[in-house]
Design a protein around this motif. Sequence first.
Motif, mmCIF file in Angstrom:
data_model
loop_
_atom_site.group_PDB
_atom_site.id
_atom_site.type_symbol
_atom_site.label_atom_id
_atom_site.label_comp_id
_atom_site.label_asym_id
_atom_site.label_seq_id
_atom_site.Cartn_x
_atom_site.Cartn_y
_atom_site.Cartn_z
ATOM 1 N N UNK A 60 0.788 -1.228 0.000
ATOM 2 C CA UNK A 60 0.000 0.000 0.000
ATOM 3 C C UNK A 60 0.816 1.273 0.000
ATOM 4 N N UNK A 61 1.977 1.269 -0.651
ATOM 5 C CA UNK A 61 2.837 2.455 -0.679
ATOM 6 C C UNK A 61 2.326 3.415 -1.749
ATOM 7 N N UNK A 62 1.860 4.575 -1.308
ATOM 8 C CA UNK A 62 1.347 5.571 -2.240
ATOM 9 C C UNK A 62 2.469 6.461 -2.790
ATOM 10 N N UNK A 63 3.410 6.810 -1.920
ATOM 11 C CA UNK A 63 4.489 7.727 -2.318
ATOM 12 C C UNK A 63 5.672 6.925 -2.856
ATOM 13 N N UNK A 64 5.488 6.268 -4.004
ATOM 14 C CA UNK A 64 6.588 5.490 -4.564
ATOM 15 C C UNK A 64 7.714 6.395 -5.048
ATOM 16 N N UNK A 119 8.806 8.990 -3.486
ATOM 17 C CA UNK A 119 9.633 9.222 -2.304
ATOM 18 C C UNK A 119 10.538 8.047 -2.013
ATOM 19 N N UNK A 120 10.010 6.834 -2.189
ATOM 20 C CA UNK A 120 10.825 5.634 -1.983
ATOM 21 C C UNK A 120 11.952 5.584 -3.009
ATOM 22 N N UNK A 121 11.637 5.899 -4.258
ATOM 23 C CA UNK A 121 12.661 5.863 -5.307
ATOM 24 C C UNK A 121 13.735 6.931 -5.062
ATOM 25 N N UNK A 122 13.319 8.091 -4.558
ATOM 26 C CA UNK A 122 14.293 9.140 -4.242
ATOM 27 C C UNK A 122 15.263 8.662 -3.161
ATOM 28 N N UNK A 123 14.725 8.022 -2.134
ATOM 29 C CA UNK A 123 15.584 7.486 -1.076
ATOM 30 C C UNK A 123 16.499 6.389 -1.622
ATOM 31 N N UNK A 124 15.979 5.582 -2.524
ATOM 32 C CA UNK A 124 16.780 4.514 -3.121
ATOM 33 C C UNK A 124 17.948 5.099 -3.909
ATOM 34 N N UNK A 125 17.690 6.144 -4.667
ATOM 35 C CA UNK A 125 18.773 6.802 -5.417
ATOM 36 C C UNK A 125 19.798 7.415 -4.470
ATOM 37 N N UNK A 126 19.312 7.989 -3.361
ATOM 38 C CA UNK A 126 20.222 8.576 -2.376
ATOM 39 C C UNK A 126 21.108 7.485 -1.767
ATOM 40 N N UNK A 127 20.501 6.341 -1.418
ATOM 41 C CA UNK A 127 21.278 5.241 -0.824
ATOM 42 C C UNK A 127 22.335 4.732 -1.798
#
Length: 816
Positions: free
Chosen positions: A591-595, A597-605
Amino acid sequence: MTASLDALPAEVAAGLARMEMDGIHFAPVRHHSPACALALQAMLRELRPAAVLVEGPDSFDALLPLLLDERTRPPVAILSQAEAARGGDGPATRSAFFPFCDYSPEWVALRLAHELGAQFNFIDLPWAARDDDADAGEDEHARSLMAERYLAHSDYLAALARASGCRSHDELWDHLFELRPAPALRDWRSLFSDVFAYCALARSSYETAVLEAEGSLARERHMAGHIRRRHAALRAAGDGRAIVVVTGGFHTLALQQMLAGPAPKPGRTAPAAAADFLIRYSFDRLDALNGYGAGMPSPAWHQWVWESAQASAAGPQLEQVTAEALARYARQGRERGLSEQVSTAEVQAAVLQAQRLAALRGHAGPGREDLLDALRSCFVKGAIDEGMAGFTDDLRRFLGGSALGDVPPSAGSPPLLEDARRQAQAQRIRLDDSTPRTVRLDLYRKESHRLRSRFLHLMDYLGAGVGRWQGGPDFLGGMRLELLIEEWQVAWNPLVEARLIEVAGDGSTLQDAALARLRREEALLATQGQGRSAGAAVRLLVRACVIGLHERLPRLMDLLARHLAEDASLASVTDCAHQLLNLHRAREPLGVQDDDGVRTLLELACSIGLGLLPDLANVKQEGEAAAVRTLVDLRAVRAALAGAEPDDAWHEALARLALAPAAPGIAVAAGALLFLDGAWDAARLGAMLGAHFGSGARPAEAVRALGGLMAAAPELLLTQPGLQRDLDRILAGWDEAAFITYLPDLRLAFAQLKPFETARLAEALAQTHAGLDDALASVQYGFSEADMAAGARLQGALALCLARDGLDAWLAEETA
């Protein structure tokens, strides 16, 4: 049962003579015994006492109105919870249960005393005031306040059981008490005298110092004080009617002795800082076979006997109960598709068998063990050992039952518990049956199943295990995400409610309580003194998705970004990136709506991981294997993120690592990954590998390089003939001592290959050695690793002996 007074110890004989002391009548019972409950009914109706005093913490008196409420339906229990320090772990909540069922003597005493207009109270020491943990019950966090371990562990009763031909303490109890003729069950004077002697003789096995140390004597002094005060108050008021004292039979002798002597000085009583609740209970928690220390085995069976006794003035109709139970068991078998195993003829045979066994054993009718023996002989096909496992489990569940009681709304359950019940019902979880049921949830295709999964994970997070996860995608562990179905074993039971009451202070809803716990975990991360952990922070993010706290995601994403910026561990950052990638892939079931935001964090990591990559050049030998795994994981995440786009920055960083001399395993792994990505050709890879496996390579560094290669790209050893030749040449150049020294490392490295790949490699190497094909074909493989190690040691010892005797030249000649 009771022997002549001359044959009994003096104190037991004296106790039998004091079953009534100046109007105080003792009713020694076994907790949850239908026989004792029936005798107590007869006693109270005959004596019509002024007061009935019942064993149980006197702090429970506040719950008496709820216990007497007509809407209260057993099995129920009083749950008592107290805060107590446990070693260095700080305060912890301890929970204890005081259960009632329809046939509990304590339940009968309270309800009938109310009906007769008698005074009634609990008289035992408050649980929070006890200094001992002697009443430990089913598990560390939920103990019983009715434990009867002294009877179960009595040497006297064990000897009596053997002499009576009984297989256990419980079978002995049924034989002596539960299976008396109906008129004898109503003869309360005789039955309670026998129960007294039974328990007093069991008590004689224990020393006074032991009973003092574990708290029994302190409790008995407290109960004796209550009895004295009530007796004095009634007599002062001119009321000469009887007082009935209902306690476990183990305590009766001590109470008599204390009341016959001078009043002891009151002991120090700690403040009773416990919270008490009336909650629903279940038969499976009352079953002695499930570990309940005061339970009678198979509570459903005893419930049927009790209901039969209440329906007939003549007492329990054991033959009828047996026949109905067997018919019900057969019907249950047919409903489960077992009709061929349990036929009508077998039921009739088992009924007759149970009746004959009861008559042989001198019972008034078939008892529980008579029924079980009849079932074993009539229902189990073939050898008894072969058919007993599944049969015994099925029969145990049938006779144990799974009924849950009920309490009135006025019981005042915490809002959290009410919210949990409401949500459980919305998710179609039964609250009236504690039987575990298998639930299969289609997480990727059904929204209703996703909601049920989040509820089960939420309850598990709070420690109120209404469900036990059996299998499916593990979003927290990042494994098996390709699976579509999640499987749980689900059952609502009293421990669920006890845990919810325990955490009720965290909020009025499940989501509020989970949020409070999540915030505490956030705060713990924020205050860590040794840097930040992105790997730990991302688990909070995934956890919030799994349990349905999606409103917390923005806050957790900000927290994760801060931890990523400060995390200096490549392994932690890579772990974070891997979990973020899993979160991105499982965004629909979670149920992740802000995908975005998740992708941004993934790129940062991934970016931070790239910046930390040079640290691997100086990794120590003992950390090389873990570092290579981190390198491979980071590559996989970056590849998934970049797709078909070239990743020049990543390849430049890998190239620098491939030229680093300090860590051979890392260098070779980096070069192998560059080749797999197409950034290096075979010639460049060969040149780099030649430096580690070519002429003059040292064994220690070659082994480290091989470990890195096999961890990163084991397929290269199968596809690159030049690499095979180099490795073969190096191993051939080692002396025997070097080979034995590095053999464990070689075995670990080659363990990365599948068996058929190992065979392919062996065939390829054999072709480079004349005659080796034939030698391999004649090799015997029936040797264990231990055999090979023993052979190597023997060979080494033989070489030493030959050298000592001057025959080493002969050995060299034979080897050549």
